[in-house]
Design a protein around this motif. Structure first.
Motif, PDB file in Angstrom:
ATOM      1  N   SER B 255       0.827  -1.196   0.000  1.00  0.00           N
ATOM      2  CA  SER B 255       0.000   0.000   0.000  1.00  0.00           C
ATOM      3  C   SER B 255       0.865   1.251   0.000  1.00  0.00           C
ATOM      4  O   SER B 255       2.024   1.225   0.396  1.00  0.00           O
ATOM      5  CB  SER B 255      -0.895   0.004   1.231  1.00  0.00           C
ATOM      6  N   THR B 256       0.252   2.338  -0.435  1.00  0.00           N
ATOM      7  CA  THR B 256       0.951   3.614  -0.385  1.00  0.00           C
ATOM      8  C   THR B 256       1.342   3.927   1.055  1.00  0.00           C
ATOM      9  O   THR B 256       2.410   4.453   1.323  1.00  0.00           O
ATOM     10  CB  THR B 256       0.041   4.715  -0.935  1.00  0.00           C
ATOM     11  N   ARG B 257       0.480   3.542   1.971  1.00  0.00           N
ATOM     12  CA  ARG B 257       0.762   3.799   3.382  1.00  0.00           C
ATOM     13  C   ARG B 257       2.100   3.169   3.795  1.00  0.00           C
ATOM     14  O   ARG B 257       2.937   3.808   4.430  1.00  0.00           O
ATOM     15  CB  ARG B 257      -0.371   3.233   4.237  1.00  0.00           C
ATOM     16  N   LEU B 258       2.283   1.910   3.376  1.00  0.00           N
ATOM     17  CA  LEU B 258       3.536   1.245   3.733  1.00  0.00           C
ATOM     18  C   LEU B 258       4.737   1.925   3.085  1.00  0.00           C
ATOM     19  O   LEU B 258       5.810   2.024   3.681  1.00  0.00           O
ATOM     20  CB  LEU B 258       3.502  -0.229   3.325  1.00  0.00           C
ATOM     21  N   LEU B 259       4.532   2.403   1.863  1.00  0.00           N
ATOM     22  CA  LEU B 259       5.632   3.100   1.197  1.00  0.00           C
ATOM     23  C   LEU B 259       6.019   4.337   1.979  1.00  0.00           C
ATOM     24  O   LEU B 259       7.194   4.670   2.122  1.00  0.00           O
ATOM     25  CB  LEU B 259       5.227   3.504  -0.213  1.00  0.00           C
ATOM     26  N   GLN B 282       8.624  -7.666   5.089  1.00  0.00           N
ATOM     27  CA  GLN B 282       8.121  -8.284   6.313  1.00  0.00           C
ATOM     28  C   GLN B 282       6.663  -7.939   6.531  1.00  0.00           C
ATOM     29  O   GLN B 282       5.886  -8.758   7.015  1.00  0.00           O
ATOM     30  CB  GLN B 282       8.943  -7.815   7.524  1.00  0.00           C
ATOM     31  N   ALA B 283       6.300  -6.720   6.205  1.00  0.00           N
ATOM     32  CA  ALA B 283       4.930  -6.282   6.475  1.00  0.00           C
ATOM     33  C   ALA B 283       3.923  -7.023   5.599  1.00  0.00           C
ATOM     34  O   ALA B 283       2.804  -7.284   6.021  1.00  0.00           O
ATOM     35  CB  ALA B 283       4.818  -4.777   6.261  1.00  0.00           C
ATOM     36  N   LEU B 284       4.341  -7.404   4.409  1.00  0.00           N
ATOM     37  CA  LEU B 284       3.363  -7.962   3.471  1.00  0.00           C
ATOM     38  C   LEU B 284       3.086  -9.442   3.687  1.00  0.00           C
ATOM     39  O   LEU B 284       2.009  -9.921   3.402  1.00  0.00           O
ATOM     40  CB  LEU B 284       3.843  -7.773   2.036  1.00  0.00           C
ATOM     41  N   VAL B 290       8.220 -15.858   0.029  1.00  0.00           N
ATOM     42  CA  VAL B 290       7.670 -14.626  -0.550  1.00  0.00           C
ATOM     43  C   VAL B 290       8.489 -13.427  -0.076  1.00  0.00           C
ATOM     44  O   VAL B 290       8.854 -12.547  -0.868  1.00  0.00           O
ATOM     45  CB  VAL B 290       6.192 -14.450  -0.150  1.00  0.00           C
ATOM     46  N   GLN B 291       8.818 -13.441   1.211  1.00  0.00           N
ATOM     47  CA  GLN B 291       9.642 -12.358   1.736  1.00  0.00           C
ATOM     48  C   GLN B 291      10.958 -12.279   0.985  1.00  0.00           C
ATOM     49  O   GLN B 291      11.427 -11.199   0.644  1.00  0.00           O
ATOM     50  CB  GLN B 291       9.946 -12.603   3.219  1.00  0.00           C
ATOM     51  N   ARG B 292      11.517 -13.449   0.746  1.00  0.00           N
ATOM     52  CA  ARG B 292      12.805 -13.486   0.060  1.00  0.00           C
ATOM     53  C   ARG B 292      12.677 -12.900  -1.339  1.00  0.00           C
ATOM     54  O   ARG B 292      13.507 -12.078  -1.760  1.00  0.00           O
ATOM     55  CB  ARG B 292      13.286 -14.938   0.001  1.00  0.00           C
ATOM     56  N   SER B 293      11.601 -13.288  -2.038  1.00  0.00           N
ATOM     57  CA  SER B 293      11.417 -12.760  -3.387  1.00  0.00           C
ATOM     58  C   SER B 293      11.316 -11.245  -3.360  1.00  0.00           C
ATOM     59  O   SER B 293      11.931 -10.555  -4.176  1.00  0.00           O
ATOM     60  CB  SER B 293      10.148 -13.326  -4.018  1.00  0.00           C
TER      61      SER B 293
END
Lengths: 1092, 303
Positions: B255-259, B282-284, B290-293
């Motif tokens: 999300s834009t928020r996370l950015l 980590q947040a997603l 998936v984190q690694r990717s």
């Protein structure tokens, strides 16, 4: 002949000889005159004659030896010149002859060879050696004869001293078996040629030990050791033999394994690690000989995976494990241990594609935004599309192909970086639209000259534009020298992609530097190539190197290189498009085509020049006037063509892999065309001829490399695979029956076949003795069960109509109300009147009131997923009554190890099954029907599977109803298809079922296993703990299931089940059904209780 | 009636935090909002015509910020409960009552309930009732999460009647003039079970929100987090790549928020790679691969 008395003797002796049997005297007459001539000294001749007579009298049948004596004389005389030696030679024979004439004969036969090579010095020893083998028996005589026949040639390889030792060994063998000794001797020639001087001692020591301990293996040892030695590093051969000898001292055949397999393993690794391996082996051997042998066997694979520098880490871990738990250590050194595997992965710097494919696939999808599939290049090769050569990365627009593993760098991180750059380069092609080339579109940087060039070409050729399959084809058609154009284009486009990638992804710059730096090593030197090829190589180097780096530039072609550099530099722009690459390609092509492809003259001057400097001096402009007036003449090679060497394509750059724009675009167009025909819209049909034409002229495909020569028309095959590729797409495996229209009947069939093929998956197995998993031990084959008759389902429903109603009512009660009123809550919709009154009362009474006085409706949802796993082992074929009888002595149904016995055993079981008894499996099936009726009423997600199998590679897993498959007639028919099959390997079946449940998002998950006995299968055991092993693995599988948040439940109808069920389930729930007839009734009860 | 006496506590001595009555919470300063299309005009028109609004879009794409911004923009005099300077309307925001919906949100939670007060019961208005009375914008976030019985309340409020039945007290409230119901809803990850019913959704005009295009998103991140423009550009590029992974392992794009959070961390001196790892990878997802990717994408983009 001066001496008359001697002459008289001679005459007398000759006469005597003449009176010997005809065969002897004949030979004598043949050789006599010649011999006589050779003897200058008549004494010697006399001696010779006398000896012959003595020999002929030495024993019965001595004439045999005498004949040979005569025959040998002439040749022997070449090596003997004095009386003494002659006497020695003859006396030896005499002595031998006095024991056995054939031995003596053999001696005389071989003696001249012996004497020729070794002279007189060792003759005595040789005779003694032969003699020592003879012990008065016929057999030992034969051996001694053989010895004399073969030993001269053995001495080519062996010293006399060693031969003596070997004879002693042979003699020892002969004590046990003369035949064996003889065979050994026969083999000796072959074996000894493999030996070297310095390892001979060890070899003989080993043989001595062998004879001493296991004489029966002497022959095997002799051969194996000889074969083994050359495989071992020279400086370790002696030790290797010593080790083998030491092992041989312990009896048993292990040392033979060491000789054969061990040396084979060593031959698979480089000599320099042999010392290290043998050090480890020796050390390990003192702890566990068994493990040591396994260790050496595993070495090649180990070194391949972790490299020789780090193998000691693995070894030490294994040693520690071995000291703790022998079985575990053994499994470790066999490479059959999960802990060992993970350790190897940890140590190893190799990155395997299969491990990182999911990560890179997501990465690629993220970067491109497309539905990319990451695949291995090997897969590509198997698809017989002659796409990638060797292990080169490439892409076809929707798949990215990467090599299986990378181990070029010493660390995992660097190897991963390499993979990442490889992948990023391929995604770069997609992200920066390499394949999105339009012939007519203008680029952002270079002026559009393609169209003019095309019309000029058409003018000269006098043709009209032909139909093309892709924009790229049209572009490459401009160039008379397609290969050159293709090379230039690939270099430039790769450079553009690298540039844009490095611009957009700052974080990739460092790995890129690493990889690009490495990419220039080992490339062909431009100085050694024909000029035009050399210039292409220079272009490729310029695309790889930084501006500060230098390249060798031929002085008289400096301006060409300058212009090439300038053009390349201009292309390196953030806005560059593939169309710009095409223009740049056109410019460079025109530059290079004028340079003759001749080997560079020896006196040519080469200057190391910085790329930056070249760029500044050059220009990317070609004279418009030139190209206009030339009328296409600037597209063909310049004068001096007679000297041309045929242009050979440039070497690929490793990390850039194969780039096939023309093919990718063609494939994309084919797919598009296919779609359009599906939609019944008009589209220009692609004919086979067109594709064929493309293939013939395209520089991208080397048809000869596509298919092996034995197929008549490789292009035909290629077309069909290209066509099918475009129809099926790369992932035919996911196709369902409703595949795309317009697919021929044949293909439909092959698709169905594809579906029939069982899916396989691998599972580890728990070894309770080693306390470790055996990684990827069992292979599950999953398939849909064959359908039977639908009658069974109906009959069961009729038969149990009463029970079904009862069960259904029971289940209906389980369905919770969607809303349930919950009382006594601290917060809720409204006051709960009773609680509120209590509250007031308590408050008035002066006690602290309970403030939970609200109620609210709470929604509870039933969300259950269950898998029923049915034991389809052969034992379920037993009649129920018989089972009852047999229940007491149930232990005789162990599965036989031998396949033949097994088949017999199976057959007898099947025969039993044909009886009209009701079998256990029938009850299992009936219970299933009942359950289905019940489950359908409450709407739980459920799957029904059966399992059986034979051996760890054949665990069969049958789907009766897949978890999310709706209930249908098919399922009803499949229930009838449940039949007793083979053995019961429970562990993997449970793991597989648990895996299925794990993918389902239900709140409550249950794995319900119905079985009729203990788990058993061929090899589902361990020495000393046959039944225990299977029980323990099943137990572990159940624990794993529980750890996944799934409730496992085991129901067995084996009344003797109490003893092992306790162990198998631990504190997990299970039930032993006392009366199997209760199964249909009990099953739903249990189920409802489990899921409440 | 409200349990606590009305009045802002902000002006008392213990001013380390602010306490407002819901009706009083207005947005006084202009929130940053970068219009992507014509959403402001459409919303204003809907407000003036008293048409309830449904905002669709993935999490953290700016729905709430938009409502805040509109509340500020539409700021107008309060009609009820407010004490003090309610005559001075200029520069005052419009009260905005935000209710986050959850599975157990019932009608009584919205309308109000009786509480025990000594030996008596006392009625307490729920937030929706208060918004109706105050003429506020009531923003029901993630409305499909709420229980079905809440629709009973929403329906009469959202058609021409603009009525709120308070069943337990036998009353019907007519909404104050400025009242507007705004609901939000994320069609992405809600299961079919929780889809909005047609009878409900057809009472709203709907506005679709998407993550802003790269340049605008970079501008938003730059503005909101104070991170330099270059990093903001890279963050926006990262977002674009990570959003490609939606449905390929990720339920939702970043999300834009996370950015903005990532930007915040960067501007506080955290290295960009670490900041993105924490705020994006980590947040997603909790899935290590998936984190690694995502981390690999991060390390490709950031140096």
């Amino acid at each position: 002949m001066p001496d008359i008395s001697k002459d008289g003797d001679i005459t007398a002796l000759s006469k005597e000889i003449q009176s010997l049997p005809v065969s002897v005297s004949q030979i004598f007459s043949q050789v006599d005159s010649q011999v006589q001539k050779r003897f200058i000294n008549s004494d010697n001749y006399l001696l010779w004659l006398r000896n012959s007579l003595e020999i002929s009298k030495a024993s019965f049948r001595a004439w045999e030896a005498t004949t040979e004596y005569f025959r040998a004389t002439l040749e022997v005389l070449d090596n003997i010149d004095n009386q003494e030696d002659l006497a020695l030679w003859a006396d030896g024979g005499k002595r031998l002859c006095s024991t056995s004439a054939p031995i003596a004969a053999a001696y005389f036969r071989s003696s001249h060879i012996f004497l020729t090579d070794h002279g007189m010095d060792d003759l005595k020893q040789w005779i003694n050696a032969g003699e020592s083998l003879y012990h008065g028996t016929w057999k030992s005589g034969a051996l001694a004869t053989k010895f004399f026949e073969t030993s001269p040639s053995l001495l080519f390889e062996f010293s006399m001293e060693h031969l003596m030792q070997y004879v002693a060994i042979l003699d020892n063998v002969a004590e046990h078996s003369s035949e064996m000794a003889e065979e050994c001797l026969l083999l000796a020639g072959e074996s000894f040629t493999l030996l070297e001087e310095e390892s001979t001692e060890g070899y003989l020591t080993l043989l001595r030990s062998t004879v001493h301990n296991n004489w029966k293996y002497t022959k095997d040892t002799q051969r194996s050791a000889a074969l083994a030695l050359p495989r071992v590093a020279r400086h370790e051969r002696a030790r290797y033999m010593d080790l083998a000898a030491k092992m041989a001292d312990e009896r048993g055949k292990r040392y033979l394994v060491f000789l054969n397999e061990g040396s084979k393993s060593l031959s698979e690794v480089t000599y320099d690690v042999h010392s290290k391996i043998l050090d480890m082996f020796e050390n390990l051997y003192s702890i566990s000989p068994e493990a040591a042998v396994e260790f050496i066997h595993s070495c090649p694979e180990l070194i391949r995976r972790v490299g020789s520098n780090d193998m000691h880490k693995w070894y030490e871990a294994g040693l520690a494990m071995l000291q703790q738990n022998h079985a575990a250590g053994l499994g470790f050194f066999k490479l059959e241990s999960a802990r060992g595997e993970s350790l190897i992965d940890q140590i190893s710097a190799t990155i395997k594609l299969e491990d990182i494919a999911p990560i890179l696939q997501m990465y690629a999808r993220g970067l491109t935004g497309g539905d990319m599939q990451l695949r291995s290049v090997t897969e590509l090769q198997e698809r017989s599309l002659g796409w990638a050569r060797e292990e080169k990365a490439s892409t076809d627009g929707s798949n990215i192909f990467l090599p299986d593993e990378i181990s070029s760098f010493p660390t995992k991180n660097e190897n991963f970086s390499w993979f990442k750059v490889l992948c990023s380069h391929q995604t770069g092609h997609l992200e920066f639209m390499s394949f999105n080339f339009d012939f007519k579109r203008e680029g952002n940087i270079f002026a559009l000259r393609r169209l003019a060039t095309e019309s000029a070409k058409l003018e000269t050729d006098g043709g009209s534009p032909t139909a093309v399959l892709s924009e790229f084809e049209r572009f490459f058609d401009l160039f008379p020298q397609r290969r050159l154009a293709s090379d230039i284009y690939q270099a430039l486009e790769d450079a553009r992609i690298d540039y844009l990638t490095r611009q957009a992804y700052a974080g990739l710059r460092d790995p890129y530097r690493l990889v690009q730096g490495a990419a220039t090593y080992g490339r062909r030197s431009p100085q050694n190539l024909p000029l035009r090829e050399g210039l292409v190589e220079l272009l490729i180097r310029m695309t790889l190197l930084e501006k500060e780096a230098t390249i060798p530039v031929p002085r008289n072609l400096r301006s060409v290189v300058n212009n090439m550099a300038a053009t390349l530099d201009k292309l390196m722009d953030k806005t560059a498009l593939p169309e710009d690459t095409a223009e740049a390609c056109l410019i460079i092509y025109k530059l290079l085509i004028k340079v003759p492809n001749t080997p560079p003259p020896a006196d040519m001057d080469w200057d190391e020049t910085q790329i930056g400097e070249l760029t500044e001096e050059g220009t990317s402009e070609i004279q418009e006037a030139d190209s206009a007036s030339a009328g296409g003449q600037d597209m063909v090679p310049g004068s001096g063509t007679e000297d041309d060497v045929e242009y050979k394509p440039a070497e690929d750059v490793d990390y850039r892999g194969d780039f096939k724009p023309e093919l990718v675009q063609t494939l994309a167009n084919l797919r598009k065309g296919q779609q359009q025909t599906d939609e019944m819209t008009k589209s220009p049909p692609l004919t086979e001829e067109m594709i064929k034409q493309l293939l013939e002229k395209s520089a991208e495909i080397d048809l000869s490399s596509v298919v092996d020569g034995n197929i008549d028309d490789p292009s035909g095959l290629f077309i069909s695979s290209l066509m099918s590729e475009s129809i099926e797409g790369p992932d035919a495996e996911f196709k369902d029956e409703s595949g795309p229209g317009g697919v021929g009947k044949e293909e439909v069939e092959s698709e169905e076949e594809l579906m029939e093929e069982p899916k396989t998956s691998l599972y580890s197995e728990w070894d309770f003795v080693a306390l470790d998993y055996k990684p990827n031990w069992c292979r599950i084959h999953e398939s849909v069960i064959t359908e039977g008759s639908i009658d069974f389902y109906q009959e069961t429903v009729d038969k149990y109509a009463g029970l079904i109603n009862e069960v259904r009512r029971q289940f209906e009660m389980m369905v919770p109300e969607t809303y349930r009123k919950e009382k006594r809550l601290p917060d809720g919709e409204e006051f709960d009147l009773d609680s509120a009154i209590e509250y007031i009362v308590e408050k008035r009474a002066g006690t602290a009131p309970d403030e939970k006085i609200y109620w609210r409706r709470n929604k509870t949802q039933r969300d259950v997923a269950v898998i029923f796993l049915l034991d389809m082992s052969a034992s379920t074929a037993e009649a129920i009554d018989e089972k009852e009888l047999k229940a007491v002595n149930d232990d005789d149904d162990d599965v036989p190890e031998d396949p033949k016995q097994y088949l017999y055993w199976l057959k007898s079981r099947r025969e039993k099954a044909n009886r009209s008894y009701r079998r256990i499996i029938d009850l299992e099936k009936e219970s299933t029907v009942l359950l289905i009726r019940a489950l359908e009423t409450i709407g739980d997600t459920y799957g029904i599977y059966g399992f059986s199998g034979y051996g760890r590679d054949n665990v069969e897993f049958y789907s009766v109803k897949a978890l999310e498959e709706p209930f249908s007639d098919k399922v009803q028919r499949r229930i009838d298809g449940i039949n007793p099959l083979h053995a019961t390997r429970m562990g993997p079946a449970i793991r597989h079922a648990a895996e299925k449940l794990d993918d389902i998002g239900a709140k409550t998950k249950v794995l319900f296993l119905i079985s009729d006995g203990r788990p058993q299968d061929r090899g589902y055991s361990r020495e000393g703990a046959e039944k225990e092993y299977a029980v323990q693995d099943t137990h572990m599988a159940l624990l794993e299931t529980k750890a996944k948040g799934i409730i496992p439940f085991l129901l067995t109808v084996d009344r003797a089940g109490h003893d092992y069920m306790k162990e198998m389930c631990g504190d997990l729930p299970y039930e032993v059904l006392a009366d199997i007839n209760l199964l249909p009734k009990r099953l739903p009860q249990l189920y409802s209780r489990l899921t409440l | 009636m409200p349990k606590k006496s009305s009045g802002s506590v902000a002006d008392t001595n213990r001013a380390s935090y602010s306490e407002y009555e819901v009706e009083e919470f207005t947005i006084d300063e202009e929130p940053y909002y970068l219009p992507i299309q014509d959403e402001i005009e459409v919303f204003t028109a809907a407000y003036e015509q008293k048409i309830p609004v449904l905002l669709k879009g993935p999490t953290g794409c700016g729905k709430t910020r938009f409502v805040e911004y509109m509340a500020w923009r539409l700021g107008r005099p309060m009609s009820t409960v407010r004490k003090g300077n309610n005559q001075e309307s200029d520069g005052e925001g419009k009260p905005l009552i935000t209710i986050a919906s959850h599975e157990d949100l019932t009608a009584s939670d919205l309308v109000g309930r009786f509480l025990l007060d000594g030996e008596e019961t006392r009625w307490v208005d729920g937030p929706l009732t208060r918004a109706v009375k105050a003429g506020a914008i009531c923003y029901l976030d993630e409305v499909v999460e709420a229980r079905k019985d809440t629709t009973v309340l929403i329906h009469p409020l959202t058609d021409h009647r603009r009525l709120l039945p308070v069943e337990k007290r036998g009353q019907i409230l007519e909404a104050a003039d400025g009242f507007l119901l705004v609901i939000s809803y994320n069609p992405g990850y809600q299961s079919a079970l929780k889809d909005l019913k047609q009878s409900t959704r057809q009472r709203f005009i709907a506005m679709e929100f998407e993550y802003p295009p790269r340049e605008q998103e970079a501008a938003i991140v730059h503005q909101e987090s104070g991170v330099d423009q270059n990093s903001a550009d890279l963050l926006a590029r990262l977002a674009e790549k990570v959003r490609n992974l939606k449905e390929h392992g990720l339920q939702e794009g970043v999300s834009t928020r996370l950015l903005i959070y990532a930007g915040n961390l960067i501007s506080k001196g955290i290295s960009p790679r670490r900041a993105c790892e924490a705020a994006v990878a980590q947040a997603l997802s909790d899935d290590p691969s998936v984190q690694r990717s995502i981390n690999e994408i991060i390390t490709s983009i950031f140096e």
